[in-house]
Design an enzyme around this catalytic site. Structure first.
Site: not given
Ligand code: PLP
Length: 332
Positions: A55, A307
């Protein structure tokens, strides 16, 4: 296929803008997952990004894209999770003030974490909706700039820089597995990947419990779904009934969406720890979970995006020690 709203050029511009602010995260290969899948499996270790999730890419690009006057007004958002952390950090790095609005129900440790990152925290009301009302008020009355978590061109382009890195690190990638919630990550990554190599498949991964984007794609328009607790808490929340960008981009660019059970997500977290020695939150583990479930087939190399890593360590310990994904077992 329609032209994506965010172009490869937008994403390249974002990459140049945020280069000094974010880490270029490593790509590793997983021997055990490769054996299981029958093709090479690469893991993009984006959970190692500063603030613990991707993010920071979108938040940094959004703040760096503001005019000096806008930046001086300060930015505001209602997220208590990874977006809030990222926005707080990115604002601090640019000498801007981030105001993060949250409800009284947000646990004290989360509030403290966002404060520690330098944000001005406002506690208002008893729900996320009331926190968002405060955001809207600060925008209207104080001229603050709202940076939403996914449905915003600068945020999508910033998340898309992860797609550029992936294709530099694994140019022959045949399938890219992307965690999916509001779709900022999936839209940005898919625009980058398909812009560079149109035949690479991009697959969104999300939890069965309350998958708003999947329900919206099936309905053909944004719909609301009931929010349910999930191990993949960062994948919760709606996509917005007035979604401007990410719904259409996910509809046009994603090849498939795979839904995962809570047990599968727990297995992903456990495998990441045992086999890869990585600590992941539920949302970060859905790529490994999908591979373990045997539901991803690919003729060539697969890249899974890990992520995020912001999981309560007590919860992580219980899962590693064998708790299933059942809410009663993972509850403290
Ligand atoms: C926000 C987030 C997502 C999903 O991202 P989007 O852009 O809302 O689809 C996936 N993994 C993590 C760790 C996140 O913080």
């Amino acid at each position: 296929m329609q032209q994506p709203f965010i172009s490869l050029d937008d994403i390249r511009a974002a990459a140049a803008r945020i280069a000094g602010q974010i880490l270029r995260t490593p790509m590793t290969q997983s021997a055990s997952l490769g054996e299981l899948a029958g093709v090479p499996v690469h893991l993009k270790l984006e959970h190692q990004q500063t603030t613990g999730s991707f993010k920071l890419r979108g938040a940094s690009n959004a703040i760096l894209s503001l005019t000096p006057a806008e930046r001086a007004s300060g930015v505001v958002a209602a997220s208590t999770g990874n977006h809030g952390r990222a926005l707080a950090h990115a604002a601090k790095m640019q000498g801007a003030v981030a105001t993060i609005c949250m409800s009284r129900l947000v646990p004290e440790n989360k509030v403290a974490e966002i404060r520690r990152l330098g944000a001005d925290v406002r506690i208002v009301g008893n729900s996320q909706d009331e926190a968002q009302d405060e955001v809207d008020r600060l925008v209207a009355d104080k001229g603050k700039i709202m940076v939403p978590p996914f449905d915003h061109p600068s945020v999508i382009a910033g998340q898309g820089t992860l797609g550029l890195e992936i294709m530099e690190q694994v140019p022959e990638a045949d399938t890219v597995l992307v965690p999916l919630s509001g779709g900022g990550l999936a839209a940005g990554v898919a625009a980058a990947v398909k812009g560079l190599r149109p035949k690479t498949r991009v697959i969104g991964l999300t939890m069965e419990r309350g998958a708003a984007m999947k329900a919206s794609l099936d309905a053909g328009h944004p719909v609301q779904v009931e929010e349910l607790p999930s191990l993949a808490d960062s994948l919760g929340g709606g996509i917005g009934l007035h979604n401007a960008l990410t719904f259409a981009m996910c509809r046009d660019l994603l090849d498939d969406v795979i839904l995962l059970t809570e047990d599968e997500i727990a297995a992903g977290i456990r495998n990441a720890y045992a086999a890869e020695r990585e600590i992941l939150e539920g949302a970060g583990a859905v790529g490994i979970a999908a591979l373990l479930s045997g539901r991803v087939t690919s003729a060539g190399p697969i890249v899974a995006i890990l992520s995020g890593r912001n999981i309560d360590m007590g919860l992580h310990r219980r899962i590693v020690n064998g708790a299933s994904g059942a809410p009663a077992e993972v509850a403290a």
